[in-house]
Each structure stands twice: as structure tokens, then as C-alpha cells.
Motif scaffolding. Structure first.
Motif, PDB file in Angstrom:
ATOM      1  N   ILE A  82       0.742  -1.167  -0.188  1.00 40.12           N
ATOM      2  CA  ILE A  82      -0.058   0.090  -0.065  1.00 40.12           C
ATOM      3  C   ILE A  82       0.945   1.246  -0.001  1.00 40.12           C
ATOM      4  O   ILE A  82       1.975   1.349   0.780  1.00 40.12           O
ATOM      5  N   GLU A  83       0.630   2.207  -0.814  1.00 39.72           N
ATOM      6  CA  GLU A  83       1.382   3.388  -0.891  1.00 39.72           C
ATOM      7  C   GLU A  83       0.552   4.476  -0.240  1.00 39.72           C
ATOM      8  O   GLU A  83      -0.224   5.271  -0.693  1.00 39.72           O
ATOM      9  N   TYR A  84       1.129   4.657   1.149  1.00 36.07           N
ATOM     10  CA  TYR A  84       0.338   5.610   2.010  1.00 36.07           C
ATOM     11  C   TYR A  84       0.630   7.035   1.687  1.00 36.07           C
ATOM     12  O   TYR A  84      -0.086   7.882   1.560  1.00 36.07           O
ATOM     13  N   LYS A  85       1.861   7.398   1.206  1.00 33.41           N
ATOM     14  CA  LYS A  85       2.202   8.501   0.604  1.00 33.41           C
ATOM     15  C   LYS A  85       1.382   9.252  -0.329  1.00 33.41           C
ATOM     16  O   LYS A  85       1.209  10.553  -0.453  1.00 33.41           O
ATOM     17  N   VAL A  86       0.625   8.484  -1.224  1.00 33.98           N
ATOM     18  CA  VAL A  86      -0.213   8.966  -2.258  1.00 33.98           C
ATOM     19  C   VAL A  86      -1.448   9.297  -1.803  1.00 33.98           C
ATOM     20  O   VAL A  86      -2.545   9.871  -2.330  1.00 33.98           O
ATOM     21  N   MET A  87      -2.022   8.810  -0.511  1.00 35.19           N
ATOM     22  CA  MET A  87      -3.124   8.898   0.016  1.00 35.19           C
ATOM     23  C   MET A  87      -3.404  10.333   0.564  1.00 35.19           C
ATOM     24  O   MET A  87      -2.255  10.572   1.266  1.00 35.19           O
ATOM     25  N   SER A  88      -4.543  10.867   0.507  1.00 35.30           N
ATOM     26  CA  SER A  88      -4.939  12.036   1.445  1.00 35.30           C
ATOM     27  C   SER A  88      -5.074  11.709   2.890  1.00 35.30           C
ATOM     28  O   SER A  88      -5.103  10.557   3.239  1.00 35.30           O
ATOM     29  N   ASP A  89      -4.963  12.782   3.501  1.00 32.31           N
ATOM     30  CA  ASP A  89      -4.935  12.413   5.199  1.00 32.31           C
ATOM     31  C   ASP A  89      -6.454  11.646   5.460  1.00 32.31           C
ATOM     32  O   ASP A  89      -6.315  10.771   6.388  1.00 32.31           O
ATOM     33  N   GLY A  90      -7.576  12.023   4.778  1.00 33.76           N
ATOM     34  CA  GLY A  90      -8.647  11.505   5.023  1.00 33.76           C
ATOM     35  C   GLY A  90      -8.664  10.063   4.540  1.00 33.76           C
ATOM     36  O   GLY A  90      -9.243   9.191   5.325  1.00 33.76           O
ATOM     37  N   GLU A  91      -8.093   9.714   3.339  1.00 33.09           N
ATOM     38  CA  GLU A  91      -8.102   8.471   3.123  1.00 33.09           C
ATOM     39  C   GLU A  91      -7.054   7.412   3.918  1.00 33.09           C
ATOM     40  O   GLU A  91      -7.493   6.296   4.145  1.00 33.09           O
ATOM     41  N   LEU A  92      -6.132   8.154   4.370  1.00 39.50           N
ATOM     42  CA  LEU A  92      -5.058   7.342   5.183  1.00 39.50           C
ATOM     43  C   LEU A  92      -5.748   7.243   6.408  1.00 39.50           C
ATOM     44  O   LEU A  92      -5.799   6.053   6.914  1.00 39.50           O
ATOM     45  N   LEU A  93      -6.447   8.138   6.943  1.00 41.43           N
ATOM     46  CA  LEU A  93      -7.206   7.703   8.298  1.00 41.43           C
ATOM     47  C   LEU A  93      -8.443   6.827   8.093  1.00 41.43           C
ATOM     48  O   LEU A  93      -8.363   6.038   8.986  1.00 41.43           O
ATOM     49  N   ALA A  94      -9.196   6.971   7.189  1.00 38.04           N
ATOM     50  CA  ALA A  94      -9.966   5.854   6.813  1.00 38.04           C
ATOM     51  C   ALA A  94      -9.506   4.449   6.677  1.00 38.04           C
ATOM     52  O   ALA A  94     -10.096   3.558   7.298  1.00 38.04           O
ATOM     53  N   TYR A  95      -8.329   4.524   5.786  1.00 31.94           N
ATOM     54  CA  TYR A  95      -7.636   3.095   5.749  1.00 31.94           C
ATOM     55  C   TYR A  95      -7.169   2.561   7.306  1.00 31.94           C
ATOM     56  O   TYR A  95      -7.355   1.444   7.431  1.00 31.94           O
ATOM     57  N   VAL A  96      -6.703   3.340   8.090  1.00 35.28           N
ATOM     58  CA  VAL A  96      -6.403   3.026   9.426  1.00 35.28           C
ATOM     59  C   VAL A  96      -7.560   2.341  10.113  1.00 35.28           C
ATOM     60  O   VAL A  96      -7.454   1.364  10.977  1.00 35.28           O
ATOM     61  N   LYS A  97      -8.558   3.206  10.083  1.00 35.49           N
ATOM     62  CA  LYS A  97      -9.868   2.625  10.906  1.00 35.49           C
ATOM     63  C   LYS A  97     -10.394   1.306  10.449  1.00 35.49           C
ATOM     64  O   LYS A  97     -10.746   0.526  11.200  1.00 35.49           O
ATOM     65  N   ASP A 124       2.945   9.937  11.791  1.00 34.31           N
ATOM     66  CA  ASP A 124       4.233  10.488  11.275  1.00 34.31           C
ATOM     67  C   ASP A 124       3.597  11.875  10.495  1.00 34.31           C
ATOM     68  O   ASP A 124       4.484  12.995  10.701  1.00 34.31           O
ATOM     69  N   ARG A 125       2.685  11.817   9.570  1.00 34.85           N
ATOM     70  CA  ARG A 125       2.306  12.826   8.777  1.00 34.85           C
ATOM     71  C   ARG A 125       1.626  13.874   9.795  1.00 34.85           C
ATOM     72  O   ARG A 125       1.809  14.951   9.602  1.00 34.85           O
ATOM     73  N   LYS A 126       0.713  13.380  10.707  1.00 37.15           N
ATOM     74  CA  LYS A 126       0.184  14.549  11.605  1.00 37.15           C
ATOM     75  C   LYS A 126       1.054  15.203  12.417  1.00 37.15           C
ATOM     76  O   LYS A 126       1.063  16.352  12.823  1.00 37.15           O
ATOM     77  N   ARG A 127       2.254  14.296  13.159  1.00 40.31           N
ATOM     78  CA  ARG A 127       3.256  15.143  13.872  1.00 40.31           C
ATOM     79  C   ARG A 127       4.173  16.269  12.786  1.00 40.31           C
ATOM     80  O   ARG A 127       4.453  17.212  13.312  1.00 40.31           O
ATOM     81  N   ALA A 128       4.378  15.782  11.721  1.00 43.52           N
ATOM     82  CA  ALA A 128       5.099  16.715  10.657  1.00 43.52           C
ATOM     83  C   ALA A 128       4.406  17.933  10.556  1.00 43.52           C
ATOM     84  O   ALA A 128       5.035  19.010  10.332  1.00 43.52           O
ATOM     85  N   GLY A 129       3.165  17.859  10.554  1.00 39.29           N
ATOM     86  CA  GLY A 129       2.340  19.012  10.293  1.00 39.29           C
ATOM     87  C   GLY A 129       1.883  19.965  11.404  1.00 39.29           C
ATOM     88  O   GLY A 129       1.176  20.910  11.397  1.00 39.29           O
ATOM     89  N   SER A 130       2.255  19.251  12.460  1.00 34.87           N
ATOM     90  CA  SER A 130       1.804  19.902  13.835  1.00 34.87           C
ATOM     91  C   SER A 130       2.633  21.092  14.273  1.00 34.87           C
ATOM     92  O   SER A 130       3.762  21.159  13.950  1.00 34.87           O
ATOM     93  N   ASN A 131       2.015  22.023  14.900  1.00 35.71           N
ATOM     94  CA  ASN A 131       2.729  23.249  15.274  1.00 35.71           C
ATOM     95  C   ASN A 131       2.923  23.062  16.941  1.00 35.71           C
ATOM     96  O   ASN A 131       3.013  23.944  17.667  1.00 35.71           O
TER      97      ASN A 131
END
Length: 60
Positions: free
Chosen positions: A4-19, A33-40
Motif C-alpha cells: 500500500i502506498e500511504y504517501k499518495v493517500m490524502s489525510d482523510g483516505e489514510l485515516l479511513a484506511y487505518v480505521k 508521522d504525517r500528523k506530527r510533521a504538520g503539527s505546530n
């Protein structure tokens, strides 16, 4: 098994896949990792967190 190529998924798609695939730890790590990278977020001490919480409660 198909990779599965997680990098090409949107945040919403990846979250749905994880669920839908809670056993896929690699997907979960990719999402976190993606959410941490975009976090302030800035690390704070427990004392600072308590002060912030009290301030927010008093604002309500």
C-alpha cells in the motif's frame, strides 16, 4: 501481498484506511508521522499544561 502506498493517500483516505485496517501498524505509523510533521505542537511541562488548562476553564 500488495504494498500500500500511504504517501499518495490524502489525510482523510489514510485515516479511513487505518480505521478499516487496525492491524496495519505501518499505516498507523505513517498517519501519526504525517500528523506530527504538520503539527505546530510545542512540548510543555506538566506544570505549564495545568496552568493552561485552568486558564481555559476560567474563560468559559
Amino acid at each position: 501481498m500488495t504494498q500500500i502506498e500511504y504517501k499518495v493517500m490524502s489525510d482523510g483516505e489514510l485515516l479511513a484506511y487505518v480505521k478499516q485496517h487496525p492491524e496495519d501498524n505501518e499505516a498507523l505509523y505513517a498517519y501519526v508521522d504525517r500528523k506530527r510533521a504538520g503539527s505546530n505542537a510545542v512540548p510543555i511541562t506538566l506544570e505549564q499544561a495545568e496552568i493552561e488548562l485552568k486558564q481555559r476553564i476560567n474563560q468559559e
